[in-house]
Motif scaffolding. Structure first.
Motif, short mmCIF file in Angstrom:
data_model
loop_
_atom_site.label_atom_id
_atom_site.label_comp_id
_atom_site.label_asym_id
_atom_site.label_seq_id
_atom_site.Cartn_x
_atom_site.Cartn_y
_atom_site.Cartn_z
N UNK A 89 0.39 -11.18 0.65
CA UNK A 89 -0.24 -11.57 1.92
C UNK A 89 -0.10 -10.48 2.99
N UNK A 90 -0.27 -9.25 2.56
CA UNK A 90 -0.23 -8.14 3.50
C UNK A 90 1.17 -7.63 3.80
N UNK A 91 2.20 -8.27 3.27
CA UNK A 91 3.57 -7.85 3.52
C UNK A 91 4.20 -7.27 2.25
N UNK A 92 5.03 -6.27 2.45
CA UNK A 92 5.76 -5.68 1.33
C UNK A 92 7.09 -6.42 1.21
N UNK A 93 7.29 -7.08 0.07
CA UNK A 93 8.52 -7.85 -0.14
C UNK A 93 9.40 -7.12 -1.16
N UNK B 243 4.26 1.16 3.60
CA UNK B 243 3.31 0.67 4.61
C UNK B 243 2.41 1.80 5.10
N UNK B 244 3.00 2.97 5.33
CA UNK B 244 2.21 4.11 5.80
C UNK B 244 1.17 4.50 4.76
N UNK B 245 1.57 4.51 3.49
CA UNK B 245 0.64 4.88 2.42
C UNK B 245 -0.46 3.85 2.25
N UNK B 246 -0.12 2.57 2.36
CA UNK B 246 -1.13 1.52 2.27
C UNK B 246 -2.19 1.67 3.36
N UNK B 247 -1.71 2.04 4.56
CA UNK B 247 -2.64 2.21 5.68
C UNK B 247 -3.51 3.45 5.49
N UNK B 248 -2.89 4.54 5.06
CA UNK B 248 -3.64 5.79 4.87
C UNK B 248 -4.70 5.66 3.79
N UNK B 249 -4.40 4.89 2.74
CA UNK B 249 -5.32 4.73 1.61
C UNK B 249 -6.20 3.48 1.72
N UNK B 250 -6.05 2.75 2.84
CA UNK B 250 -6.82 1.52 3.07
C UNK B 250 -6.69 0.54 1.90
N UNK B 251 -5.46 0.33 1.47
CA UNK B 251 -5.20 -0.57 0.34
C UNK B 251 -4.80 -1.95 0.87
N UNK B 252 -5.57 -2.96 0.51
CA UNK B 252 -5.27 -4.33 0.93
C UNK B 252 -4.62 -5.14 -0.19
N UNK B 253 -4.87 -4.74 -1.43
CA UNK B 253 -4.32 -5.45 -2.58
C UNK B 253 -3.77 -4.44 -3.57
N UNK B 254 -2.68 -4.83 -4.21
CA UNK B 254 -2.09 -3.95 -5.22
C UNK B 254 -1.38 -4.81 -6.26
N UNK B 255 -1.72 -4.59 -7.50
CA UNK B 255 -1.12 -5.34 -8.58
C UNK B 255 0.15 -4.66 -9.07
#
Length: 247
Positions: free
Chosen positions: A228-232, A191-203
């Motif tokens: 949907x924005x959550x890490x499962x 979650x921290x990395x997604x926020x730092x890199x402004x990543x909304x989607x990842x395949x």
């Protein structure tokens, strides 16, 4: 004057003796780019000389994905491709085990934090002891597909049910799978990395996002996907065997 000079020399000697081990420990604990580059060059040279073969130790097929291909430094040293084992490596008393990821293609050198393995080995022992006595693992709540928290009331370990993150040094929860294999919940780091890199989607599996940004592998990890924005979380396709494998 001679006495004063002797005192100064003695003081400097003591200061050096105090500082040197501290600097040595720091070098021993930190995975730095210079050592990684040196090992990567050695692996690449060996691969070229040996027609695509890699200097890796043999591990069981059940070994977790990111520590499945530990580097064997013996052939690298025997062929004078590398002069010595890195000072921060597990073999030299350090915290890191050098591994290869993507062996079929890039054969990239990374490191795994051996302290994570040591903590998980202790938790794994307690879980299997409980299962042998009660006929089932100490399941807690379901937090993913085949991933559960551990019921703390039934597991008593010295270090508790957390590990220090090799990425952020914060505490990460130890969880387990349907087969009672223990894993680390790396979601806070993701979650921290997604926020730092402004990543909304990842395949695909978010563990590879960690690999893209850090030299340290997410050892003993569940698969992680962004929905949907959550890490499962999802139980890894290959089981882990923390009690039998070293990093």
């Amino acid at each position: 004057m001679v006495r004063k000079l002797s005192v100064i020399i003695l003081a400097l000697s003591l200061l050096s003796a105090c500082l040197y081990p501290q600097e040595q420990r720091r070098d021993n604990q930190v995975s730095n780019d210079e050592q990684l580059d040196r090992v990567q060059q050695a692996v690449d040279s060996y691969r070229e000389q040996e027609n695509g073969l890699l200097p890796i130790e043999t591990r069981d097929q059940d070994t977790p994905l990111f520590i499945k291909y530990p580097i064997d430094f013996t052939p690298l040293m025997e062929q004078n491709i590398i002069g010595e084992v890195p000072s921060n490596s597990f073999q030299e008393g350090g915290y890191y085990s050098y591994v290869i990821v993507d062996p079929e293609e890039s054969a990239e050198v990374k490191v795994a934090d051996a302290r994570v393995t040591q903590t998980l080995r202790s938790v794994n022992y307690e879980i299997h002891t409980y299962r042998n006595e009660n006929g089932h693992p100490p399941y807690g709540e379901t937090i993913g597909d085949g991933v559960f928290t551990i019921n703390e009331e039934h597991v008593d370990t010295v270090d508790g049910l957390t590990v220090n993150s090799p990425y952020s040094n914060q505490q990460l929860d130890v969880v387990m799978t349907t087969q009672a294999d223990v894993l680390v919940d790396y979601r806070p780091d993701v979650y921290r990395l997604l926020e730092e890199e402004n990543i909304d989607e990842y395949e695909g599996d978010l563990r590879y996002l960690l690999l893209e940004h850090y030299p340290i592998v997410p050892a003993y990890s569940p698969e992680m996907y962004l929905e949907n924005g959550n890490v499962v979380l999802q139980q890894p396709s290959n089981p882990s065997s923390n009690d039998d494998n070293e990093t």
